[in-house]
Design a protein around this motif. Structure first.
Motif, short mmCIF file in Angstrom:
data_model
loop_
_atom_site.label_atom_id
_atom_site.label_comp_id
_atom_site.label_asym_id
_atom_site.label_seq_id
_atom_site.Cartn_x
_atom_site.Cartn_y
_atom_site.Cartn_z
N GLU A 122 -23.51 70.77 -18.46
CA GLU A 122 -24.76 71.56 -18.51
C GLU A 122 -24.74 72.67 -17.45
OE1 GLU A 122 -27.66 71.53 -20.20
OE2 GLU A 122 -27.37 69.84 -21.56
N LEU A 123 -24.27 72.33 -16.26
CA LEU A 123 -24.20 73.32 -15.19
C LEU A 123 -23.23 74.44 -15.57
CD1 LEU A 123 -24.12 70.96 -12.09
CD2 LEU A 123 -25.98 72.53 -12.70
N ALA A 124 -22.09 74.05 -16.14
CA ALA A 124 -21.10 75.06 -16.54
C ALA A 124 -21.66 75.99 -17.61
CB ALA A 124 -19.83 74.38 -17.03
N ASP A 125 -22.48 75.46 -18.51
CA ASP A 125 -23.07 76.27 -19.58
C ASP A 125 -24.13 77.22 -19.04
OD1 ASP A 125 -21.47 75.02 -21.43
OD2 ASP A 125 -23.00 73.58 -22.07
N ARG A 126 -24.81 76.83 -17.96
CA ARG A 126 -25.94 77.61 -17.48
C ARG A 126 -25.57 78.61 -16.38
NH1 ARG A 126 -31.35 73.90 -17.41
NH2 ARG A 126 -30.88 72.55 -19.19
N LEU A 127 -24.49 78.35 -15.65
CA LEU A 127 -24.15 79.21 -14.52
C LEU A 127 -23.06 80.19 -14.91
CD1 LEU A 127 -24.14 76.55 -11.67
CD2 LEU A 127 -25.93 78.23 -12.20
N PRO A 128 -23.26 81.49 -14.75
CA PRO A 128 -22.26 82.50 -15.11
C PRO A 128 -20.93 82.27 -14.37
CG PRO A 128 -24.38 83.53 -14.64
CD PRO A 128 -24.50 82.10 -14.22
N GLY A 129 -19.84 82.32 -15.11
CA GLY A 129 -18.51 82.21 -14.52
C GLY A 129 -18.09 80.80 -14.16
N ALA A 130 -18.92 79.80 -14.45
CA ALA A 130 -18.62 78.43 -14.01
C ALA A 130 -17.69 77.73 -14.99
CB ALA A 130 -19.91 77.64 -13.87
N PHE A 131 -16.83 76.86 -14.45
CA PHE A 131 -16.01 75.97 -15.26
C PHE A 131 -16.04 74.59 -14.63
CE2 PHE A 131 -13.25 77.75 -12.08
CZ PHE A 131 -12.44 76.69 -11.68
N ALA A 132 -15.97 73.54 -15.46
CA ALA A 132 -16.13 72.17 -14.98
C ALA A 132 -14.83 71.39 -15.12
CB ALA A 132 -17.24 71.46 -15.77
N VAL A 133 -14.40 70.76 -14.03
CA VAL A 133 -13.21 69.92 -14.03
C VAL A 133 -13.54 68.61 -13.32
CG1 VAL A 133 -11.53 71.79 -14.12
CG2 VAL A 133 -12.39 71.02 -11.91
N GLU A 134 -12.71 67.60 -13.58
CA GLU A 134 -12.94 66.32 -12.92
C GLU A 134 -11.65 65.79 -12.31
OE1 GLU A 134 -13.32 62.65 -15.52
OE2 GLU A 134 -13.86 64.18 -17.00
N ALA A 135 -11.82 64.97 -11.29
CA ALA A 135 -10.70 64.35 -10.59
C ALA A 135 -11.14 62.97 -10.15
CB ALA A 135 -10.29 65.19 -9.38
N SER A 136 -10.15 62.14 -9.79
CA SER A 136 -10.45 60.80 -9.32
C SER A 136 -9.87 60.60 -7.94
CB SER A 136 -9.87 59.74 -10.27
OG SER A 136 -10.10 58.44 -9.74
N LEU A 137 -10.64 59.91 -7.09
CA LEU A 137 -10.15 59.56 -5.76
C LEU A 137 -9.58 58.15 -5.73
CD1 LEU A 137 -12.93 61.08 -3.50
CD2 LEU A 137 -10.51 61.67 -3.46
N ARG A 138 -9.45 57.53 -6.91
CA ARG A 138 -8.95 56.16 -6.95
C ARG A 138 -7.71 56.07 -7.82
NH1 ARG A 138 -13.44 51.67 -7.72
NH2 ARG A 138 -11.89 50.52 -6.57
N THR A 139 -6.92 55.01 -7.58
CA THR A 139 -5.77 54.73 -8.44
C THR A 139 -6.23 53.97 -9.66
OG1 THR A 139 -5.39 52.63 -7.33
CG2 THR A 139 -4.24 54.55 -6.45
N ALA A 140 -5.37 53.89 -10.65
CA ALA A 140 -5.72 53.14 -11.86
C ALA A 140 -5.92 51.67 -11.57
CB ALA A 140 -4.61 53.31 -12.90
N SER A 141 -5.25 51.17 -10.50
CA SER A 141 -5.40 49.76 -10.16
C SER A 141 -6.72 49.47 -9.51
CB SER A 141 -4.28 49.34 -9.20
OG SER A 141 -4.41 50.00 -7.96
N GLY A 142 -7.41 50.53 -9.00
CA GLY A 142 -8.70 50.33 -8.38
C GLY A 142 -8.64 49.77 -6.98
N ASP A 143 -7.48 49.81 -6.31
CA ASP A 143 -7.38 49.29 -4.96
C ASP A 143 -8.36 50.01 -4.06
OD1 ASP A 143 -5.40 47.62 -5.74
OD2 ASP A 143 -3.74 48.85 -5.02
N ASP A 144 -9.11 49.25 -3.28
CA ASP A 144 -10.14 49.83 -2.44
C ASP A 144 -9.60 50.84 -1.43
OD1 ASP A 144 -12.45 48.89 -3.41
OD2 ASP A 144 -12.71 47.26 -1.98
N ALA A 145 -8.46 50.53 -0.83
CA ALA A 145 -8.00 51.35 0.28
C ALA A 145 -6.97 52.38 -0.15
CB ALA A 145 -7.41 50.47 1.37
N VAL A 146 -6.75 52.54 -1.43
CA VAL A 146 -5.73 53.46 -1.91
C VAL A 146 -6.40 54.57 -2.71
CG1 VAL A 146 -3.64 53.73 -3.25
CG2 VAL A 146 -4.08 51.59 -2.04
N THR A 147 -6.16 55.80 -2.35
CA THR A 147 -6.71 56.91 -3.11
C THR A 147 -5.65 57.50 -4.01
OG1 THR A 147 -6.18 58.39 -1.30
CG2 THR A 147 -8.42 57.52 -1.38
#
Length: 374
Positions: free
Chosen positions: A110-135
């Protein structure tokens, strides 16, 4: 062990204890976690991708929350904001399965659609294993990965300057979010989700997402089911099934999949089968519960087993520990959204969490011991 790729931390800590140094267990655990974090940070390649679309109907019952988030972020970073404004952030926290990611993805789109020049991307700070202390990647690596996207998004002269809307899913620490906010280019927007109730004072808004109201939960469960599967006589059964899911969209989605997977079963058949299929419906809760240390699990079990809403003082008495230690365990459970605390100080357990914790208690302790707990 030959072929082992990771150290068995539980075995390592048992060896430390057996060698006569039990007081050093936590120090060894901390060193192990730091080593894992360093290894992950050095080897990880941040995966930055376009925000994935949200299935139709996934946000049913969350319209008010979406409007609240949009108002806050557009007010802080919308067209009226200064051109050189610093990045802004929003945090959505809540129990696993409550719909944080779907809400965050819709918000960024929604933000990307409303704000001129905006593009939306996503990232993860976790591993697929979900280990608490591993990014999966450090904040600095994500920031570096975003820069080429801004360069590629540069348009012809006179076009709006590009701006990044970054979704970070399942953040673990407030420090990670602070580093991202400080390092992103000007005019960027950071939308983060977390299972933990993180303290992020610089966030424009922090939405603590709760369970869906019963009427909305029933509608979410109904969505996607063939009309012939629900007769007038099934309406009450459908409402009870939705209630069994505790208003959590993930649980509702999983249950709807089970209904579709048994096309010859009536909803009454599903209702009678459900108590024997808890692991299929509650698997996402296991991921949170099983990461807890035994003392925290014990505290959650007592809150789930006890017929009344407990105070921290009462919980301390049941645990046989002082109130300060009980408060530490309560704080951990509150952070993981396994408990909520009312204004009167009493602790509430979500129905779905209560049923899960009770099943786990009965699976690991004799019934007589569970009864003696309260």
């Amino acid at each position: 062990k030959t072929g082992r790729k990771r150290i068995d931390i539980a075995l390592l800590l048992d060896i430390v204890t057996a060698l006569g140094y039990p007081e050093q267990r936590e120090a060894w655990r901390a060193d192990y976690q730091q080593a894992l974090r360093a290894r992950a940070g050095g080897a990880a390649r941040p995966r930055i991708e376009l925000v994935r679309p949200v299935p139709p109907g996934a946000l049913h019952g969350r319209e008010a929350e979406l409007a609240e988030l949009l108002t806050a972020l557009l007010g802080a970073a919308g067209p009226a904001a200064e051109q050189g404004t610093a990045p802004v952030s929003a945090l959505i926290s809540g129990l696993a399965g409550c719909g944080k990611t779907a809400l965050a993805r819709t918000l960024t789109q929604e933000l990307a659609d409303r704000l001129p020049g905006a593009f939306a991307v996503e990232a993860s700070l976790r591993t697929a294993s979900g280990d608490d202390a591993v990014t999966a990647a450090t904040p600095s690596q994500i920031i570096v990965a975003v820069e080429p996207l801004l360069i590629r998004a540069t348009r012809a002269e006179g076009a709006p300057a590009p701006r990044c809307i970054l979704l970070v899913d399942d953040a673990l620490t407030a420090q990670d979010l602070a580093e991202l906010t400080q390092g992103l280019p000007a005019r960027s927007i950071l939308v983060a989700t977390s299972r933990r109730n993180l303290a992020v004072p610089d966030a424009v808004t922090h939405l603590r997402l709760s369970a869906l109201a019963p009427a909305f939960a029933t509608q979410v469960l109904r969505a996607g089911l063939p009309p012939e599967r629900i007769t007038d006589a099934d309406e009450a059964t459908l409402a009870r099934l939705a209630q069994r899911c505790g208003g959590l969209p993930l649980a509702l989605t999983i249950l709807r999949g089970q209904i579709l997977a048994h096309p010859t079963w009536t909803l009454t058949d599903i209702e009678h089968w459900l108590p024997h299929a808890g692991d299929q419906v509650d698997g996402f809760l296991a991921a949170v519960h099983d990461r807890l240390e035994p003392p925290a699990r014990r505290a959650l079990s007592l809150c789930a087993i006890h017929p009344a809403r407990l105070t921290t003082t009462e919980l301390a008495a049941l645990l046989g520990v002082d109130e300060e230690l009980a408060q530490e365990r309560v704080a951990l459970l509150l952070r993981e959204h396994l408990l909520t605390q009312q204004e009167d100080g009493r602790l509430d357990v979500h129905d779905l969490v209560r049923a899960f914790a009770l099943r786990r208690s009965l699976a690991t302790e004799p019934f007589s011991h569970v009864r003696l707990s309260v």
